[in-house]
Design a protein around this motif. Sequence first.
Motif, mmCIF file in Angstrom:
data_model
loop_
_atom_site.group_PDB
_atom_site.id
_atom_site.type_symbol
_atom_site.label_atom_id
_atom_site.label_comp_id
_atom_site.label_asym_id
_atom_site.label_seq_id
_atom_site.Cartn_x
_atom_site.Cartn_y
_atom_site.Cartn_z
ATOM 1 N N HIS A 215 7.505 -0.566 -8.952
ATOM 2 C CA HIS A 215 8.649 0.326 -9.130
ATOM 3 C C HIS A 215 8.232 1.652 -9.701
ATOM 4 N N GLY A 216 7.408 1.591 -10.754
ATOM 5 C CA GLY A 216 6.961 2.883 -11.183
ATOM 6 C C GLY A 216 6.749 3.078 -12.666
ATOM 7 N N CYS A 217 5.671 2.578 -13.203
ATOM 8 C CA CYS A 217 5.430 2.779 -14.624
ATOM 9 C C CYS A 217 4.704 4.086 -14.881
ATOM 10 N N ALA A 218 5.105 4.753 -15.939
ATOM 11 C CA ALA A 218 4.410 5.973 -16.327
ATOM 12 C C ALA A 218 2.986 5.650 -16.739
ATOM 13 N N GLY B 135 0.816 -1.210 0.000
ATOM 14 C CA GLY B 135 0.000 0.000 0.000
ATOM 15 C C GLY B 135 0.847 1.257 0.000
ATOM 16 N N PHE B 136 1.875 1.251 0.838
ATOM 17 C CA PHE B 136 2.777 2.400 0.906
ATOM 18 C C PHE B 136 3.452 2.624 -0.439
ATOM 19 N N ARG B 137 3.928 1.534 -1.022
ATOM 20 C CA ARG B 137 4.630 1.627 -2.295
ATOM 21 C C ARG B 137 3.735 2.218 -3.374
ATOM 22 N N GLU B 138 2.518 1.699 -3.436
ATOM 23 C CA GLU B 138 1.587 2.159 -4.465
ATOM 24 C C GLU B 138 1.244 3.638 -4.284
ATOM 25 N N ARG B 139 0.998 4.005 -3.017
ATOM 26 C CA ARG B 139 0.632 5.388 -2.718
ATOM 27 C C ARG B 139 1.772 6.340 -3.071
ATOM 28 N N MET B 140 2.987 5.957 -2.707
ATOM 29 C CA MET B 140 4.099 6.874 -2.957
ATOM 30 C C MET B 140 4.460 6.932 -4.438
ATOM 31 N N ASN B 141 4.346 5.801 -5.138
ATOM 32 C CA ASN B 141 4.571 5.844 -6.592
ATOM 33 C C ASN B 141 3.616 6.834 -7.239
ATOM 34 N N ALA B 142 2.349 6.803 -6.797
ATOM 35 C CA ALA B 142 1.365 7.729 -7.365
ATOM 36 C C ALA B 142 1.751 9.177 -7.064
ATOM 37 N N ARG B 143 2.196 9.423 -5.824
ATOM 38 C CA ARG B 143 2.650 10.773 -5.446
ATOM 39 C C ARG B 143 3.803 11.229 -6.348
ATOM 40 N N ILE B 144 4.750 10.344 -6.534
ATOM 41 C CA ILE B 144 5.956 10.700 -7.289
ATOM 42 C C ILE B 144 5.627 10.964 -8.757
ATOM 43 N N LEU B 145 4.786 10.104 -9.320
ATOM 44 C CA LEU B 145 4.473 10.251 -10.748
ATOM 45 C C LEU B 145 3.529 11.419 -11.004
ATOM 46 N N ALA B 146 2.874 11.901 -9.946
ATOM 47 C CA ALA B 146 2.007 13.074 -10.108
ATOM 48 C C ALA B 146 2.832 14.361 -10.163
ATOM 49 N N GLU B 147 4.075 14.247 -9.793
ATOM 50 C CA GLU B 147 4.963 15.425 -9.757
ATOM 51 C C GLU B 147 5.357 15.796 -11.197
#
Lengths: 175, 175, 175, 175, 175, 175
Positions: free
Chosen positions: F128-131, F15-27
């Motif tokens: 990890h973080g897909c666009a 959950g943490f990973r998913e939430r923070m990936n979303a935060r990061i990619l929203a930047e």
Amino acid sequence: MSAGDDGDAVRAFAGFRERMNARILAEPNQVVRRFFALDTQAYQAGVLDVATKELLGLVASLVLRCDDCISYHVARCREAGVGRDAMFEAFSVGLVVGGSIVIPHLRRAVDFLDQLEAGAPPPPEHAHGCAPGVAPGPGRRRPATVAGAGPGRPGARRWTAASAPGDGSGGAHLA
Amino acid sequence: MSAGDDGDAVRAFAGFRERMNARILAEPNQVVRRFFALDTQAYQAGVLDVATKELLGLVASLVLRCDDCISYHVARCREAGVGRDAMFEAFSVGLVVGGSIVIPHLRRAVDFLDQLEAGAPPPPEHAHGCAPGVAPGPGRRRPATVAGAGPGRPGARRWTAASAPGDGSGGAHLA
Amino acid sequence: MSAGDDGDAVRAFAGFRERMNARILAEPNQVVRRFFALDTQAYQAGVLDVATKELLGLVASLVLRCDDCISYHVARCREAGVGRDAMFEAFSVGLVVGGSIVIPHLRRAVDFLDQLEAGAPPPPEHAHGCAPGVAPGPGRRRPATVAGAGPGRPGARRWTAASAPGDGSGGAHLA
Amino acid sequence: MSAGDDGDAVRAFAGFRERMNARILAEPNQVVRRFFALDTQAYQAGVLDVATKELLGLVASLVLRCDDCISYHVARCREAGVGRDAMFEAFSVGLVVGGSIVIPHLRRAVDFLDQLEAGAPPPPEHAHGCAPGVAPGPGRRRPATVAGAGPGRPGARRWTAASAPGDGSGGAHLA
Amino acid sequence: MSAGDDGDAVRAFAGFRERMNARILAEPNQVVRRFFALDTQAYQAGVLDVATKELLGLVASLVLRCDDCISYHVARCREAGVGRDAMFEAFSVGLVVGGSIVIPHLRRAVDFLDQLEAGAPPPPEHAHGCAPGVAPGPGRRRPATVAGAGPGRPGARRWTAASAPGDGSGGAHLA
Amino acid sequence: MSAGDDGDAVRAFAGFRERMNARILAEPNQVVRRFFALDTQAYQAGVLDVATKELLGLVASLVLRCDDCISYHVARCREAGVGRDAMFEAFSVGLVVGGSIVIPHLRRAVDFLDQLEAGAPPPPEHAHGCAPGVAPGPGRRRPATVAGAGPGRPGARRWTAASAPGDGSGGAHLA
């Protein structure tokens, strides 16, 4: 995790850091004590201002992947006036240099930054190595300029305009 | 080692780098090619100017102890107008964060800087990842301001004064 | 490669190190100079003797995989009386902790040790960070005891028996 | 955090380590099992005694920044008779070699050492890789000499005086 | 640098490696000798074939940035039938995980691969360090398949087709 | 720790990973976003199949000692059909290359694998973080084979047999 819990975690961590620094500096080991003093000195304003030096410390911590160090420099950068978009540009350099292995630390860095922006108290300055009872000089906490708070155009004036001499010194010393 | 030999070594290294970059980018591997493009993009001026980003790259390279990367960023920093004393302040942050294990790399970094100051040709820009045949935009090499070339007082104006928009772009791109 | 060539390589490296240390310490950067002094201080005899501290430096250098640092500490260990079998026991700890990635550095370490044993001159003491013109105290180079020179039985007498106070101090200081 | 909680944390960690080591060694993978055995063997007394080898492991763990490994070797060093001031000298070497990035780990190391000195149970020996049910040989836990417990003069007798052959072997083996 | 010179460099390096491995294994240090044997064993065919294990070793060496190890595994991968495009896919994973700091090592890896493809002799197998007298078990040498030697379509059958018996065995020993 | 708690921990982490990936990619930072996209692309099937690439990512994460990355690749490997014994062979390569400093991470990796095998939900793919908006090409998802699921003989057919379509695709995206 609620915001309140986050603030508690930040406080608990700061408390541990402060307590252990005091323990370490109470030890009669001169090399360790001098190292802590040197660590403080390295971030004081010189030809490069405090914001730039803290950014250097942040990226170094990011590529070496130390969460505590990253959090510390994120807080110091913010106090020195580094804005969120400037912070992300530093993150992006650290990410490209250090690779995807940096990503989990980036997540925690952004989470910590979010908490600071939401009002959590930053760790005390010089948590790295300040001796107990050292009095910071006047004006030490006043933020410098706000990098990245502007329109973000390349070449825009930054970091230094409002920096008074001695401002943002990063600086209580051991001796 | 004579100065002439030093210049030869710098040139030989730059030649190898350029030749191998061309080899690598000629390979039909899209991930590698995109990574090289991203590496170039990361150092382009944004909220942070080129000099600051190159200093970030320099300190990251120093604590990760990669001689080639250190040399590359020393040359780029110098082109972006970072002076010798500012460079040494960045070195000092890298040294304190990374420890004495950084010292042999620091020696070679200073040796390389000495060679550049003595007139040895810098490596071509974007040696990290630039495709052959990419033409740099006009003004790309014009140094920004000269950090650390002044009297070195804390808080002195730095980095940005002469930066024209688009200056210091760090930038020929792959695509 | 002939033995003569090896000796030349050792001398050339020592010369470069000495020259660059002088360059670095001539720079008016107090953090860098203090760091070099601290690096010297860390290896001086205390509760732990010089041989033990140099072995600690050797294993730290081995797992961090810095050839220059490894060579330096191999030479210092030898001067402090650490024998070949004791050196190999330290190598074995570094190899197990650091993994097979250490092996290429181990090869070069053993090659360097072979050269020293064949009579190549060691690098000057404190090549890490000693300012030129610092005079070593009397007796500083006298080897302590010869660890591992005996039959190699566990529990055999070692390191400390012949150490005179002040012996092997590791110690010229910058200030 | 109360002392009781600390003791609980130490115990919980030791329990996890022991349980997972058993899981790993139950797996039919000969390379992994042999590696664990080799890890145990590397710290057995040879020309270097156990205390020295554990100090080597401690500093290696410190510069590679692994909290679990640091805690493990702090406990083993203490059992081998290494005193607090000798431990801090090893810390100081690790700090200087590894840089300020080591500081957060140093804090946790000192906290762990404080807990051990306050009476928390150390982790079981050979937690790195010992199979469950292995019986330690006689005398294995008897501390060697107490380094750093004396007056701390350089050159003082240390580590080895009381080491009987086979003492401090670090050593139950898998096979 | 001419192709002939390149071949000479490869041969000189292989000679040094072989000579030093022999020196190291002649030393009466059982931990070091066992480690070398284990290093050989880790790459022998098991559930994973030799080509896959060598690719694992290659990427591990790449992100840890050891040129000698990278060259070694590039040569072993090639002998195990890994094609150039498969090698580049492994490079791309290493590059993304490890970041731009990997790029200088990637350049040298590609240069080394080019030399091998141009006919330079590969280093002797197991230059890492096999214990003398170890006899490989039956069936261990049976070849896997040729990755990347086919048309390169995703999902295509791989590793095994063109491997001649004895190829990619992971197995010649020093003695 | 009970199995239920373990599942909770896995879920909390995911959950943490998913939430923070979303935060990061929203930047609005293009370099960071592109890096995340590239990280996803690197593991897509090419000449090497997904299972092999995930094993490469696993061993790279192991030797660089990042618990989050290790857990992530353990889960991805498992989804791609890599069996427990194949996973342990990859672990063994990582252990030998990276050394005993890897052991604490190995413990946590095996604990995580145990939890997955006991039915804990894996983290979402590409954490990890897909666009956002990246569409995988056709055919990219075709499964490879099941490593280690067979009898484990050297040279046996591998990776592909039991993989269901869509399995181990390396491909679900965040958006």
